[in-house]
Design a protein around this motif. Structure first.
Motif, PDB file in Angstrom:
ATOM      1  N   UNK A 125      -2.686  28.762  47.916  1.00 15.72           N
ATOM      2  CA  UNK A 125      -2.782  28.426  49.349  1.00 15.72           C
ATOM      3  C   UNK A 125      -4.227  28.192  49.752  1.00 15.72           C
ATOM      4  N   UNK A 126      -4.370  27.544  50.925  1.00 14.61           N
ATOM      5  CA  UNK A 126      -5.700  27.324  51.484  1.00 14.61           C
ATOM      6  C   UNK A 126      -6.139  28.632  52.127  1.00 14.61           C
ATOM      7  N   UNK A 127      -7.275  29.154  51.706  1.00 13.26           N
ATOM      8  CA  UNK A 127      -7.759  30.423  52.260  1.00 13.26           C
ATOM      9  C   UNK A 127      -8.153  30.180  53.718  1.00 13.26           C
ATOM     10  N   UNK A 138     -11.813  30.343  45.085  1.00 14.39           N
ATOM     11  CA  UNK A 138     -13.050  29.580  44.852  1.00 14.39           C
ATOM     12  C   UNK A 138     -13.068  28.328  45.711  1.00 14.39           C
ATOM     13  N   UNK A 139     -14.276  27.787  45.880  1.00 11.40           N
ATOM     14  CA  UNK A 139     -14.422  26.486  46.531  1.00 11.40           C
ATOM     15  C   UNK A 139     -13.978  25.399  45.552  1.00 11.40           C
ATOM     16  N   UNK A 140     -13.872  24.194  46.079  1.00 13.09           N
ATOM     17  CA  UNK A 140     -13.239  23.118  45.310  1.00 13.09           C
ATOM     18  C   UNK A 140     -14.165  21.899  45.227  1.00 13.09           C
ATOM     19  N   UNK A 141     -14.192  21.294  44.048  1.00 11.35           N
ATOM     20  CA  UNK A 141     -14.874  19.991  43.901  1.00 11.35           C
ATOM     21  C   UNK A 141     -13.798  18.958  43.634  1.00 11.35           C
ATOM     22  N   UNK A 166      -2.880  17.152  51.228  1.00 11.40           N
ATOM     23  CA  UNK A 166      -3.200  18.234  52.181  1.00 11.40           C
ATOM     24  C   UNK A 166      -4.559  18.865  51.845  1.00 11.40           C
ATOM     25  N   UNK A 167      -4.774  19.162  50.589  1.00 13.78           N
ATOM     26  CA  UNK A 167      -6.026  19.786  50.165  1.00 13.78           C
ATOM     27  C   UNK A 167      -7.199  18.830  50.382  1.00 13.78           C
ATOM     28  N   UNK A 168      -6.991  17.564  50.059  1.00 14.05           N
ATOM     29  CA  UNK A 168      -8.056  16.574  50.230  1.00 14.05           C
ATOM     30  C   UNK A 168      -8.457  16.463  51.705  1.00 14.05           C
ATOM     31  N   UNK A 184     -12.331  17.916  56.182  1.00 15.26           N
ATOM     32  CA  UNK A 184     -12.657  18.628  57.419  1.00 15.26           C
ATOM     33  C   UNK A 184     -13.694  19.713  57.151  1.00 15.26           C
ATOM     34  N   UNK A 185     -13.637  20.345  55.996  1.00 17.28           N
ATOM     35  CA  UNK A 185     -14.582  21.422  55.668  1.00 17.28           C
ATOM     36  C   UNK A 185     -14.807  21.449  54.162  1.00 17.28           C
ATOM     37  N   UNK A 186     -15.967  21.001  53.761  1.00 15.11           N
ATOM     38  CA  UNK A 186     -16.302  20.878  52.338  1.00 15.11           C
ATOM     39  C   UNK A 186     -16.259  22.230  51.626  1.00 15.11           C
ATOM     40  N   UNK A 187     -16.376  23.315  52.399  1.00 15.94           N
ATOM     41  CA  UNK A 187     -16.412  24.660  51.788  1.00 15.94           C
ATOM     42  C   UNK A 187     -15.049  25.353  51.806  1.00 15.94           C
ATOM     43  N   UNK A 188     -13.992  24.580  52.038  1.00 14.51           N
ATOM     44  CA  UNK A 188     -12.628  25.132  51.990  1.00 14.51           C
ATOM     45  C   UNK A 188     -12.416  25.851  50.662  1.00 14.51           C
ATOM     46  N   UNK A 189     -11.841  27.067  50.756  1.00 14.67           N
ATOM     47  CA  UNK A 189     -11.550  27.803  49.525  1.00 14.67           C
ATOM     48  C   UNK A 189     -10.039  27.800  49.252  1.00 14.67           C
TER      49      UNK A 189
END
Ligand SMILES: [Zn+2]
Length: 470
Positions: A110-112, A136-139, A238-240, A245-250
């Motif tokens: 899930x998206x934290x 973790x964050x995502x690349x 959804x994740x993309x 919206x927030x590059x630091x989404x975990x």
């Protein structure tokens, strides 16, 4: 002017023309005989076909069956029992050793922050996350090669490959092939740069598909093994969007997959002895294992139950084969191909003469034809002599030079001169279901399946009758 020479010439020409017309007449008579046989095969398959009922048992009473699992063994025992109900000359099991990979309890992701769930499945062969999962964050990248430009920033992150499927390609297997290598080699490439996990956009032909599609992945010796998961197409979108919206989404990921060691299992084999050349063998079949989600209906219940029913169809018509017809249900196509390797090694050691092979592993949709691994001359001969029997009446018109199936391809390395046929049903919907929980009995249409059985039985008949002319 009359001369003895001209008379001889004239006589020779008359003899030649007579021979040609006899040969054309004979060819025509044979073609007519073949056409009558194909009519009978289609009639038998549509009216008395058993592939659909057998598929029901395999999918509903046994279910999915990854190699090494107790269900795979159940599928082996049951397959042997249904082969024994037919008048084969010999039914037997062939030993195969496979590494057994077990998914464990259901994965979570899930998206934290928002706790928005993401649909994921561990990729086959993946290691687990820590028991309590990882955050973790995502690349996000489309291609593995794009990772390089992130250099050190990849360390400690989840690498997310978000490459959409090319919807414009009708031959969906080609679209699949364009993306699938990133599934198999991605985890090692990401781990090399210090990533902690690998998320791979599912190989699906639909952007609205929320089912994750599993499939095999691998690691490289000397590089850390990191957990690897498939994410559904809609969850990838959804994740993309969240990352935009927030590059630091975990992201939170949890899975418990593990290798469980080597298991002894089997290929299932049945032989129908040839009347004229019993030492010359035609191998036909598909893989009996499946991925461990859904019911392995199109992949590859239809291929196994279909090839068995193709032989039953010929038996029901009182046919006597010239060559030995050998049905093989291969174990472990999905994650190791150990069944086909064992089959090839044994056949090679015995110096068997396998003159032709037919494989079915592309689903049970309406038949379109066969790809043929053979010289261009042989393919041209098949197009000239066999294609007209199928194309207008039965809508089966693809007879093209191409690759064999995965299993035939593996054992075929020992048999480079074997003519190989790869059954090709309609490709449009196959990759909507492939390696997912949606690949269930209900996704198979009885008429389409039995039409495929008839096409395969017809080809088997023609191969047996005419392979020596190729
Ligand atoms: Zn398959």
């Amino acid at each position: 002017m009359f001369t003895p020479q001209n008379t001889t010439k004239r006589m020779k020409r008359t003899i030649l023309l007579t021979l040609l017309s006899i040969s054309t007449f004979t060819q025509g008579a044979f073609a007519q005989q073949d056409s009558i046989m194909l009519d009978k095969i289609y009639h038998e398959s549509f009216y008395n076909g058993q592939a659909y009922d057998n598929l029901h048992h395999l999918t509903k009473k046994i279910g999915h069956r990854i190699a090494g699992s107790p269900r795979a063994d159940k599928a082996v025992a049951w397959s042997k029992s249904i082969m024994e109900e037919l008048p084969f000359d010999r039914v037997y099991l062939q030993d195969v050793k496979v590494p057994y990979w077990d998914r464990g309890p259901q994965e979570k992701a899930y998206l934290v922050g928002s706790n928005e769930p993401l649909s994921v499945l561990a990729l086959g062969g993946s290691v687990s996350t820590p028991a309590k999962g990882l955050v973790a964050e995502v690349i996000e990248v489309e291609l593995l090669s794009d990772l390089k430009k992130y250099g050190d920033q990849v360390r400690g992150k989840i690498v997310f490959i978000n490459k959409p499927w090319d919807e414009s390609i009708v031959e969906t297997g080609v679209a699949y092939g364009l993306n699938s290598s990133q599934r198999s080699r991605g985890p090692a490439e990401a781990a090399k740069l210090g990533a902690v996990a690998y998320l791979f956009r599912s190989l699906s032909s639909s952007k609205t598909d929320d089912y994750p599609h599993t499939g095999g992945t691998g690691y490289v010796k000397g590089i850390d093994s990191i957990p690897a998961m498939a994410i559904s197409a809609t969850s990838a979108i959804k994740l993309s969007n969240a990352l935009k919206a927030n590059l630091h989404t975990k992201v939170y990921l949890e899975q418990h997959a593990a290798w469980k060691g080597i298991v002894h299992t089997h290929n299932v084999i049945a032989e129908w002895k040839g009347q004229q050349s019993p030492d010359k063998i035609i191998t036909i079949g598909g893989h009996i294992d499946s991925w461990d989600v859904g019911e392995g209906a199109h992949d590859n219940g239809t291929g196994t139950m279909g090839t068995l029913d193709a032989i039953r169809t010929l038996m029901a018509l009182g046919y006597q084969p010239k060559h030995t017809i050998r049905l093989v249900f291969y174990m472990n196509e999905e994650n190791g191909v150990h069944g086909a390797s064992a089959y090839g090694q044994i056949a090679k050691d015995k110096q068997e003469q396998i003159i032709a092979a037919i494989e079915s592993d592309a689903g049970g949709f309406a038949p379109r034809g066969f790809d043929i691994k053979a010289s261009a001359d042989r393919v041209a001969w098949i197009q000239q002599h066999w294609k007209p029997l199928f194309d207008q009446k039965f809508w089966v018109s693809r007879f093209l030079q191409g690759s064999p199936g995965v299993d035939s391809g593996v054992w075929g390395k020992h048999f480079p001169n074997t003519v190989m046929f790869n059954f090709r049903p309609d490709p449009h919907r196959y990759f909507d279901l492939h390696h997912t929980a949606k690949d269930v009995f209900e996704a198979v249409d009885k008429r389409e399946l039995q039409s495929g059985v008839a096409a395969i039985a017809s080809l088997l008949y023609l191969v047996d009758q005419q392979i020596d002319q190729l």
